[in-house]
Motif scaffolding. Sequence first.
Motif: not given
Length: 128
Positions: A50-51, A18-20, A42-46
């Motif tokens: 969504x994160x 979450x910090x990243x 939107x920022x997601x995991x690999x």
Amino acid sequence: MTVDHPRDLLSTSSSLTLVGATRVLEAALAQARSMRQQFCIAVTDPSGEPIVTVRMDGAPRISAGIALNKAYTVCGFGGMPTESWNTILERDQSLARGIVHTNRLVVFGGGVGVRIAGALVGAIGVSG
């Protein structure tokens, strides 16, 4: 079943925390502000989940889903930026006619992978 080396049966992968993800989001917001634009980000995991997501004030509501799908597309193809699809589809018309029917696939710019030490750890999609 006997396993001599359990590590041979497991994959390891790294993901944004979450910090990243928040740092990636903050950088995108700063860029959007410098451009005087309103985006959905939107920022997601690999895996494309969504994160963090955000819709800046004034950004089109429909762009929220598009931003998430851009990041999802990047992850689904090992980190390939969504803008790369134009060149691929121009060269292969049969692919162009078929793959565009794939659910959640976005074939225009706005999605890129997030890599740390060469490993795909997530993706960012921007729309608006």
